[in-house]
Write a protein that holds these residues in place. Structure first.
Motif, short mmCIF file in Angstrom:
data_model
loop_
_atom_site.label_atom_id
_atom_site.label_comp_id
_atom_site.label_asym_id
_atom_site.label_seq_id
_atom_site.Cartn_x
_atom_site.Cartn_y
_atom_site.Cartn_z
N LEU A 1 -7.22 5.39 -8.50
CA LEU A 1 -7.23 6.81 -8.87
C LEU A 1 -5.96 7.49 -8.38
O LEU A 1 -5.36 8.31 -9.06
N LYS A 2 -5.54 7.13 -7.16
CA LYS A 2 -4.31 7.70 -6.59
C LYS A 2 -3.50 6.55 -6.02
O LYS A 2 -3.92 5.87 -5.08
N THR A 3 -2.34 6.29 -6.59
CA THR A 3 -1.51 5.15 -6.23
C THR A 3 -0.28 5.61 -5.45
O THR A 3 0.35 6.60 -5.81
N GLY A 4 0.08 4.87 -4.40
CA GLY A 4 1.32 5.12 -3.68
C GLY A 4 1.31 6.37 -2.82
O GLY A 4 0.37 7.17 -2.84
N GLY A 5 2.38 6.52 -2.05
CA GLY A 5 2.55 7.72 -1.23
C GLY A 5 1.61 7.80 -0.05
O GLY A 5 1.41 8.88 0.51
N CYS A 6 1.03 6.69 0.37
CA CYS A 6 0.08 6.72 1.49
C CYS A 6 0.83 6.97 2.80
O CYS A 6 1.89 6.37 3.04
N PRO A 7 0.32 7.82 3.69
CA PRO A 7 1.01 8.11 4.94
C PRO A 7 0.87 7.02 6.00
O PRO A 7 1.54 7.09 7.04
N GLU A 8 0.01 6.02 5.77
CA GLU A 8 -0.21 4.98 6.77
C GLU A 8 0.83 3.87 6.64
O GLU A 8 1.51 3.75 5.62
N ASP A 9 0.93 3.05 7.69
CA ASP A 9 1.99 2.03 7.70
C ASP A 9 1.43 0.61 7.73
O ASP A 9 1.99 -0.27 8.41
N CYS A 10 0.36 0.36 7.00
CA CYS A 10 -0.17 -1.01 6.89
C CYS A 10 0.96 -1.93 6.42
O CYS A 10 1.47 -1.76 5.31
N HIS A 11 1.36 -2.88 7.26
CA HIS A 11 2.63 -3.58 7.07
C HIS A 11 2.65 -4.50 5.85
O HIS A 11 3.71 -4.97 5.45
N PHE A 12 1.48 -4.76 5.27
CA PHE A 12 1.40 -5.63 4.09
C PHE A 12 1.41 -4.85 2.79
O PHE A 12 1.46 -5.44 1.71
N CYS A 13 1.35 -3.51 2.85
CA CYS A 13 1.02 -2.71 1.68
C CYS A 13 2.22 -1.96 1.12
O CYS A 13 2.85 -1.14 1.81
N LEU B 1 -2.39 -12.86 1.82
CA LEU B 1 -1.15 -12.08 1.74
C LEU B 1 -0.26 -12.55 0.60
O LEU B 1 0.08 -13.73 0.49
N ASN B 2 0.11 -11.60 -0.24
CA ASN B 2 1.13 -11.78 -1.26
C ASN B 2 2.29 -10.88 -0.82
O ASN B 2 2.27 -9.68 -1.06
N PRO B 3 3.28 -11.43 -0.12
CA PRO B 3 4.31 -10.59 0.51
C PRO B 3 5.01 -9.69 -0.49
O PRO B 3 5.53 -10.17 -1.51
N ARG B 4 5.03 -8.38 -0.18
CA ARG B 4 5.59 -7.42 -1.12
C ARG B 4 6.97 -6.95 -0.67
O ARG B 4 7.18 -6.64 0.51
N PRO B 5 7.92 -6.88 -1.59
CA PRO B 5 9.28 -6.43 -1.24
C PRO B 5 9.25 -5.03 -0.62
O PRO B 5 8.50 -4.15 -1.04
N GLY B 6 10.07 -4.86 0.40
CA GLY B 6 10.20 -3.55 1.03
C GLY B 6 9.23 -3.30 2.16
O GLY B 6 9.37 -2.31 2.88
N THR B 7 8.23 -4.18 2.33
CA THR B 7 7.27 -4.00 3.41
C THR B 7 7.70 -4.83 4.63
O THR B 7 8.47 -5.79 4.50
N PRO B 8 7.21 -4.49 5.83
CA PRO B 8 7.55 -5.29 7.02
C PRO B 8 7.13 -6.75 6.92
O PRO B 8 7.68 -7.59 7.64
N PHE B 9 6.15 -7.06 6.07
CA PHE B 9 5.69 -8.43 5.93
C PHE B 9 6.28 -9.12 4.71
O PHE B 9 5.78 -10.16 4.27
#
Length: 357
Positions: A89-101, A263-271
């Motif tokens: 419903l609402k994608t992106g812009g989350c204020p949390e820092d879950c390192h995989f997301c 885990l599917n490592p995503r570009p730009g994330t710490p993981f």
């Protein structure tokens, strides 16, 4: 298949024997025999210490572990497979820092904030129902819902219920008691809020909120009478001991469903540079979690395509009894038709709406 007793004595580098077992019970060769009596016959899940033994099994024992896990699934959950679709419903812009997301606004990822309108939400629910699914989950990338999001969810749930015969689930982050009560009153059937990883490893995965905050939301959801969906993401740098710890913590929480993400490592994330775990490790994990949680819905979720590929069938024959069909939130899944064909080939019936009540 009943395993023969081992003839090999325990060695010094093996985990200590568990209380109440014979002198050879600490060896990897024996844990499946112990699990057959404890899990399959009595329905008692493995402890965290016993789960660790399964996670340490040699590769040549994986097929035995999967076969036993499948027997336990059939014995305690039945043959049906629950099918679910999800939509953001609402994608992106989350204020949390879950390192995989990649939906975190703190990382330099290609995902940008987008809101889905109510008609599109209803169409997604209809498309999900047409696959035979009994569950449709509305997801939002937030720390927790504000009033705008709660109103969107309220309108979306009402519109879906008026148009589609499907159970509605939500995943909206951490909740207050007032929000839990509001979702329950809307008729939300199930709420998803993952622990993600073991308590001891959580600070290496998320720093903007605590593991305890997630646990508290899960307990409120259960107390309100909604079904609880609470799962894990495997391969985020945790040790095998921490993976077993998580299985034990999930068992203590007693969720109705545990989605297993890989885990599917995503570009730009710490993981982004973490390695994808091997198929063998993934299959061992599936068997171990089923034996730790014999009565729980265990769902294939994100990352199974990149981690397992064609070996996903082995997981279905090793304890998995639910799947998310179609795409995930920011990554592509298998076509729904491919998963449905797999279930037909395996002669696994899809759980009906009637059997979910």
């Amino acid at each position: 298949m009943t395993l023969p007793p081992t003839t090999q004595p325990p060695t010094t580098n093996q985990p200590p024997a568990l209380g109440g077992l014979d002198e050879n019970a600490g060896t990897a060769a024996d844990i499946l025999r112990v699990a057959r009596e404890q899990v399959l016959e009595r329905g008692q899940g493995l402890s965290a210490e016993q789960t660790l033994e399964v996670l340490r099994l040699d590769d040549d024992r994986i097929s035995e572990a999967l076969a036993l896990a499948h027997e336990a699934r059939i014995r305690w959950c039945g043959p049906e497979v629950e099918v679910e679709g999800i939509v953001s419903l609402k994608t992106g812009g989350c204020p949390e820092d879950c390192h995989f997301c990649s939906q975190s606004g703190k990382f330099d990822s290609p995902v940008r904030a987008v809101w889905l309108d109510i008609p599109s939400l209803v169409e997604a629910a209809k498309a999900t129902r047409e696959t035979g699914a009994s569950e449709f989950c509305i997801v939002a990338a937030v720390r927790g819902p504000d009033e705008r999001l709660m109103e969107q969810v309220r309108a979306g749930v009402a519109a879906i219920r008026a148009a589609v015969d499907i159970n509605i689930a939500c995943s909206l982050g951490m909740l207050t008691q007032e929000q839990v009560d509001a979702l329950a009153s809307m008729g939300v059937h199930r709420y998803n809020h993952n622990l993600e990883t073991a308590r001891s490893h959580f600070p290496q995965v998320v720093t903007t909120h605590s593991w305890q905050e997630r646990w508290d939301t899960c307990e409120m959801v259960r107390a309100a009478g909604m079904e609880l969906c609470c799962g894990a993401i495997i391969g985020v740098g945790e040790t095998l001991e921490q993976r077993a710890e998580l299985a034990g913590q999930l068992a203590e929480l007693e969720p109705d469903e545990v989605p297993l993400n890989f885990l599917n490592p995503r570009p730009g994330t710490p993981f982004a540079d973490l390695p994808v775990i091997s198929p063998q490790e993934a299959l061992r994990t599936i068997a171990a979690f089923r034996l730790a949680l014999p009565r729980t819905i265990l769902r294939y979720a994100g990352g199974r395509e990149i981690t397992l590929g064609d070996l996903a069938v082995d997981g279905m024959l090793g304890g998995i009894n639910a799947v998310i069909v179609g795409n995930y939130l920011t990554t592509l899944g298998r076509p729904a038709e491919a998963d449905l064909e797999m279930l037909v080939d395996l002669k696994m019936p899809i759980k009906s709406m009637q059997s979910t009540f």
